[in-house]
Design a protein around this motif. Sequence first.
Motif, PDB file in Angstrom:
ATOM      1  N   GLU A 190     -22.764 -16.174  12.240  1.00 39.89           N
ATOM      2  CA  GLU A 190     -23.257 -16.392  10.877  1.00 39.89           C
ATOM      3  C   GLU A 190     -22.301 -17.251  10.045  1.00 39.89           C
ATOM      4  OE1 GLU A 190     -25.215 -11.896  10.728  1.00 39.89           O
ATOM      5  OE2 GLU A 190     -23.592 -12.463   9.360  1.00 39.89           O
ATOM      6  N   VAL A 191     -21.054 -17.354  10.479  1.00 44.36           N
ATOM      7  CA  VAL A 191     -20.028 -18.059   9.694  1.00 44.36           C
ATOM      8  C   VAL A 191     -20.184 -19.565   9.889  1.00 44.36           C
ATOM      9  CG1 VAL A 191     -17.576 -18.337   9.271  1.00 44.36           C
ATOM     10  CG2 VAL A 191     -18.471 -16.101   9.953  1.00 44.36           C
ATOM     11  N   LEU A 192     -20.275 -20.288   8.777  1.00 46.88           N
ATOM     12  CA  LEU A 192     -20.516 -21.731   8.806  1.00 46.88           C
ATOM     13  C   LEU A 192     -19.448 -22.474   8.015  1.00 46.88           C
ATOM     14  CD1 LEU A 192     -24.354 -21.702   8.025  1.00 46.88           C
ATOM     15  CD2 LEU A 192     -23.287 -22.093  10.259  1.00 46.88           C
ATOM     16  N   PRO A 193     -19.347 -23.765   8.223  1.00 46.61           N
ATOM     17  CA  PRO A 193     -18.575 -24.577   7.289  1.00 46.61           C
ATOM     18  C   PRO A 193     -19.206 -24.494   5.894  1.00 46.61           C
ATOM     19  CG  PRO A 193     -19.084 -25.808   9.281  1.00 46.61           C
ATOM     20  CD  PRO A 193     -19.903 -24.560   9.319  1.00 46.61           C
ATOM     21  N   PRO A 194     -18.498 -24.888   4.855  1.00 43.40           N
ATOM     22  CA  PRO A 194     -19.084 -24.885   3.513  1.00 43.40           C
ATOM     23  C   PRO A 194     -20.116 -26.004   3.364  1.00 43.40           C
ATOM     24  CG  PRO A 194     -16.864 -25.778   3.445  1.00 43.40           C
ATOM     25  CD  PRO A 194     -17.078 -25.276   4.838  1.00 43.40           C
ATOM     26  N   LEU A 195     -21.351 -25.681   3.653  1.00 49.21           N
ATOM     27  CA  LEU A 195     -22.448 -26.646   3.571  1.00 49.21           C
ATOM     28  C   LEU A 195     -22.998 -26.673   2.146  1.00 49.21           C
ATOM     29  CD1 LEU A 195     -24.222 -25.720   6.908  1.00 49.21           C
ATOM     30  CD2 LEU A 195     -22.534 -27.522   6.513  1.00 49.21           C
ATOM     31  N   ARG A 196     -23.953 -27.559   1.907  1.00 52.33           N
ATOM     32  CA  ARG A 196     -24.566 -27.620   0.587  1.00 52.33           C
ATOM     33  C   ARG A 196     -25.382 -26.342   0.365  1.00 52.33           C
ATOM     34  NH1 ARG A 196     -27.326 -33.035  -1.375  1.00 52.33           N
ATOM     35  NH2 ARG A 196     -25.122 -33.563  -1.463  1.00 52.33           N
ATOM     36  N   VAL A 197     -25.093 -25.648  -0.713  1.00 55.11           N
ATOM     37  CA  VAL A 197     -25.720 -24.364  -1.018  1.00 55.11           C
ATOM     38  C   VAL A 197     -26.357 -24.439  -2.405  1.00 55.11           C
ATOM     39  CG1 VAL A 197     -24.171 -23.017   0.450  1.00 55.11           C
ATOM     40  CG2 VAL A 197     -23.494 -23.505  -1.904  1.00 55.11           C
ATOM     41  N   PRO A 198     -27.197 -23.441  -2.766  1.00 51.94           N
ATOM     42  CA  PRO A 198     -27.886 -23.533  -4.052  1.00 51.94           C
ATOM     43  C   PRO A 198     -26.957 -23.509  -5.263  1.00 51.94           C
ATOM     44  CG  PRO A 198     -28.990 -21.965  -2.619  1.00 51.94           C
ATOM     45  CD  PRO A 198     -27.711 -22.324  -1.956  1.00 51.94           C
ATOM     46  N   TYR A 199     -25.784 -22.839  -5.119  1.00 52.61           N
ATOM     47  CA  TYR A 199     -24.924 -22.740  -6.299  1.00 52.61           C
ATOM     48  C   TYR A 199     -23.481 -23.058  -5.898  1.00 52.61           C
ATOM     49  CZ  TYR A 199     -23.184 -20.867 -10.775  1.00 52.61           C
ATOM     50  OH  TYR A 199     -22.582 -20.704 -11.983  1.00 52.61           O
ATOM     51  N   VAL A 200     -22.590 -22.072  -5.910  1.00 55.39           N
ATOM     52  CA  VAL A 200     -21.177 -22.317  -5.649  1.00 55.39           C
ATOM     53  C   VAL A 200     -20.798 -21.683  -4.316  1.00 55.39           C
ATOM     54  CG1 VAL A 200     -18.812 -22.005  -6.473  1.00 55.39           C
ATOM     55  CG2 VAL A 200     -20.680 -22.344  -8.106  1.00 55.39           C
ATOM     56  N   VAL A 201     -20.136 -22.435  -3.450  1.00 54.35           N
ATOM     57  CA  VAL A 201     -19.712 -21.915  -2.165  1.00 54.35           C
ATOM     58  C   VAL A 201     -18.526 -20.970  -2.363  1.00 54.35           C
ATOM     59  CG1 VAL A 201     -17.999 -23.692  -1.590  1.00 54.35           C
ATOM     60  CG2 VAL A 201     -19.372 -22.668   0.228  1.00 54.35           C
ATOM     61  N   ASN A 202     -18.349 -20.050  -1.443  1.00 53.54           N
ATOM     62  CA  ASN A 202     -17.206 -19.132  -1.488  1.00 53.54           C
ATOM     63  C   ASN A 202     -15.907 -19.932  -1.550  1.00 53.54           C
ATOM     64  OD1 ASN A 202     -14.952 -17.518  -0.310  1.00 53.54           O
ATOM     65  ND2 ASN A 202     -16.520 -15.955  -0.068  1.00 53.54           N
ATOM     66  N   PRO A 203     -15.036 -19.678  -2.537  1.00 56.50           N
ATOM     67  CA  PRO A 203     -13.847 -20.522  -2.700  1.00 56.50           C
ATOM     68  C   PRO A 203     -12.886 -20.489  -1.522  1.00 56.50           C
ATOM     69  CG  PRO A 203     -13.815 -18.666  -4.241  1.00 56.50           C
ATOM     70  CD  PRO A 203     -15.172 -18.701  -3.642  1.00 56.50           C
ATOM     71  N   LEU A 204     -12.692 -19.314  -0.885  1.00 55.60           N
ATOM     72  CA  LEU A 204     -11.768 -19.295   0.248  1.00 55.60           C
ATOM     73  C   LEU A 204     -12.404 -19.911   1.490  1.00 55.60           C
ATOM     74  CD1 LEU A 204      -8.961 -18.684   1.146  1.00 55.60           C
ATOM     75  CD2 LEU A 204      -9.675 -16.385   1.813  1.00 55.60           C
ATOM     76  N   GLN A 205     -13.718 -19.828   1.623  1.00 56.06           N
ATOM     77  CA  GLN A 205     -14.401 -20.564   2.682  1.00 56.06           C
ATOM     78  C   GLN A 205     -14.137 -22.065   2.526  1.00 56.06           C
ATOM     79  OE1 GLN A 205     -18.662 -20.342   2.404  1.00 56.06           O
ATOM     80  NE2 GLN A 205     -19.024 -21.161   4.462  1.00 56.06           N
ATOM     81  N   ASP A 206     -14.254 -22.542   1.300  1.00 54.75           N
ATOM     82  CA  ASP A 206     -13.980 -23.944   0.984  1.00 54.75           C
ATOM     83  C   ASP A 206     -12.528 -24.293   1.313  1.00 54.75           C
ATOM     84  OD1 ASP A 206     -13.540 -26.436  -0.201  1.00 54.75           O
ATOM     85  OD2 ASP A 206     -14.691 -25.975  -1.997  1.00 54.75           O
ATOM     86  N   LEU A 207     -11.598 -23.461   0.831  1.00 53.39           N
ATOM     87  CA  LEU A 207     -10.180 -23.732   1.037  1.00 53.39           C
ATOM     88  C   LEU A 207      -9.805 -23.667   2.514  1.00 53.39           C
ATOM     89  CD1 LEU A 207      -7.392 -24.279  -0.135  1.00 53.39           C
ATOM     90  CD2 LEU A 207      -7.135 -21.826  -0.537  1.00 53.39           C
ATOM     91  N   ASP A 208     -10.327 -22.669   3.221  1.00 55.04           N
ATOM     92  CA  ASP A 208     -10.028 -22.565   4.645  1.00 55.04           C
ATOM     93  C   ASP A 208     -10.574 -23.766   5.413  1.00 55.04           C
ATOM     94  OD1 ASP A 208      -8.434 -20.342   4.888  1.00 55.04           O
ATOM     95  OD2 ASP A 208     -10.064 -18.948   5.321  1.00 55.04           O
ATOM     96  N   TYR A 209     -11.712 -24.288   4.988  1.00 57.95           N
ATOM     97  CA  TYR A 209     -12.248 -25.451   5.699  1.00 57.95           C
ATOM     98  C   TYR A 209     -11.389 -26.690   5.447  1.00 57.95           C
ATOM     99  CZ  TYR A 209     -15.715 -27.872   8.465  1.00 57.95           C
ATOM    100  OH  TYR A 209     -16.344 -28.562   9.478  1.00 57.95           O
ATOM    101  N   GLN A 210     -10.807 -26.780   4.268  1.00 58.08           N
ATOM    102  CA  GLN A 210      -9.863 -27.873   4.020  1.00 58.08           C
ATOM    103  C   GLN A 210      -8.625 -27.719   4.905  1.00 58.08           C
ATOM    104  OE1 GLN A 210      -9.299 -29.249  -0.137  1.00 58.08           O
ATOM    105  NE2 GLN A 210     -10.716 -27.611  -0.718  1.00 58.08           N
ATOM    106  N   ARG A 211      -8.115 -26.500   5.024  1.00 59.00           N
ATOM    107  CA  ARG A 211      -6.986 -26.254   5.918  1.00 59.00           C
ATOM    108  C   ARG A 211      -7.349 -26.601   7.365  1.00 59.00           C
ATOM    109  NH1 ARG A 211      -6.217 -20.287   3.186  1.00 59.00           N
ATOM    110  NH2 ARG A 211      -4.662 -20.817   1.595  1.00 59.00           N
ATOM    111  N   PHE A 212      -8.522 -26.114   7.783  1.00 57.52           N
ATOM    112  CA  PHE A 212      -9.012 -26.395   9.134  1.00 57.52           C
ATOM    113  C   PHE A 212      -9.161 -27.899   9.354  1.00 57.52           C
ATOM    114  CE2 PHE A 212     -13.045 -27.519  11.284  1.00 57.52           C
ATOM    115  CZ  PHE A 212     -12.716 -27.203  12.601  1.00 57.52           C
ATOM    116  N   GLY A 213      -9.695 -28.611   8.354  1.00 57.86           N
ATOM    117  CA  GLY A 213      -9.889 -30.055   8.489  1.00 57.86           C
ATOM    118  C   GLY A 213      -8.594 -30.787   8.761  1.00 57.86           C
ATOM    119  N   SER A 214      -7.512 -30.383   8.067  1.00 56.56           N
ATOM    120  CA  SER A 214      -6.209 -30.988   8.313  1.00 56.56           C
ATOM    121  C   SER A 214      -5.724 -30.670   9.719  1.00 56.56           C
ATOM    122  CB  SER A 214      -5.199 -30.498   7.275  1.00 56.56           C
ATOM    123  OG  SER A 214      -3.914 -31.040   7.499  1.00 56.56           O
TER     124      SER A 214
END
Length: 631
Positions: A190-214
């Motif tokens: 069920e766990v996904l990258p921070p995709l386009r969502v109706p409102y605001v994505v989970n902030p740590l999901q967003d931050l972790d994906y930035q860490r992962f991206g690096s």
Amino acid sequence: MPLLFGGDYNPEQWPPDVWAQDVRLMREAGVNLVTVGVFSWAALEPEPGRYDFGWLDTVLDLLHDNGIGVALSTPTASPPPWLGHRHPDTLPQGPDGIRRHYGSRNQYCPSSPVFRAAALAIAGALAARYAHHPALRLWHIGNEYGPSCHCGQCAERFRGWLKERYGDLDSLNAAWGTAVWSQRYSAWAEVLPPLRVPYVVNPLQDLDYQRFGSDILLECYTAERDAVRGHNPAVPVTTNFMDFYRHTDGWAWAVETDVVSLDTYPDPNDPGAGMRGAMSKDIMRSLGGGRPWLLMEQSPGAASWRPVATPKRPGLNRLWSLQAVARGADGVLHFQWRASRQGAERAHGAMVPHAGPDSRVFREICSLGAELARLSEVDGLLGERVPADVAIVLDWDAWRAAELPHQPHDGFRYVDRLTEYYEPLWRANITCDFARAGGRFRDYRLVLVPNLYQVTPAAAANLAAYVEVGGTVVLGPFSGVADPDERIFTGGWPGPWQDVFGVRVEEHWPLPEGVVLDVDSAELGDFTASTWAEWAQARGADVVAQVRGGPLDGRPVVLRNRYGAGTAWYIATLPAAEALARLLARVCADTGVEPVVPGLPPGVEAVRRGDWVFLLDHNDDTAEIRHAVPD
């Protein structure tokens, strides 16, 4: 070895008869290093598995015969069309679910096993053929790493990264705070990258994906680095960093390079470009632990991607090149050698512009090459370090987290905070290093922390210990707010540092545009502040400045606290530039931090490197300086 001088060379864009002209002009200009192959994958491998190295053999032999070294690049930043056409899963997908196509550059998914296999194959083939070529001086891996992808392959790799970080789903749910908005995950699928969502994505999901991206891009780099290094470990390896780039953690990347390299393109129309250039160069020197670094790219003229691509005025390329040498570079390269007649960068500046060698730009290039050759012969410069008594804390996680959506002020920009503290010291000719939050501070008289929104326990203890044994720290606002899991500290801010700074912040109080605070200060002089304030109260600290009038009337915004043998300053707002300059001048005087050369005219930069002091005039007119330079 002399100071390196040259630029990106793209011979595949020109017929062979131009190559002979190029090397003749390179020798005339004093060029001793060119970067070859950055965007040549399609020329080197026109079809899958079929290599065409004949033209590159000729080019490298020609360069070597003329005394010109080569930084040979793995061309993996720009895959050929055949890869995307045959394997669409190598193409990147945005958070909107739309796949980006080939036809430009950077069109790759860093998680794609097909892309990685193709990249390692071309890198290995190049290394097998050229690792012992006499022209080879340096390996240049990829180019300006930064592409991101949100496809299914990246989702799978992200889940693996999260399992390694958190261990199990319960720990992930706890870290991400998934009790908020019913986001609890019951299966890893069920766990996904921070995709386009109706409102605001989970902030740590967003931050972790930035860490992962690096991290995932760093995997791509190290895999290619190891592939070429295995053929000849004696050849150093680098890749080009970009200044003020949030998505790749410079501290993590720098330790994986033999030399830190910088691409920098300050805007000639920006009156602060000289300062910003100095700052980016100090960051590169600091990422490498003070070792000499390489200015890999700058434009000799215009940067074609700017909305208004104004060329550098006469003398400006020399000024900014010498600034790099003064701040620790042992090489000055450009993008590119000969201006492209076609393609996206056809309007980009070059060492040999479209006008040819009979041009202002090429004459300046020749003059610069001769000057760098002379500097190469002086003692006490090449390989020497740049001393600094001040460290500015630079933290990629705090940078990313401070700018997450739904923070108190969406205009609060981390690099702006660094710049506000760096600029007055640059103008005062006080040299700064940059340091990790958990780094070694004991060699510095003063540590500046313009913003550290997220704080690890190790960083908190490190800063407190530095102050306790006699150090001086200045901490800016919106700091000590959350831990690395984006979990807000309760009980007031700056979180674990309330005792160190003698202050407790109850509320952040961002200010709308146009609202200006009047601030009273007997010590610093009255001043104004804007953008940010805090509802703070002193808890043992001396109040140096406080708000006059409005809802924050009487609230302290500058506090000074004795902690152990040291001093901790807390700045709970964004003072006007002249006020912050006065404050930092006061702190520098208190700590014995002195300019390289005091009393210089405004706009004249002074930097010491080794036995030499560089004086760089950023003004349009002439400055006369009569001063005894200290030993």
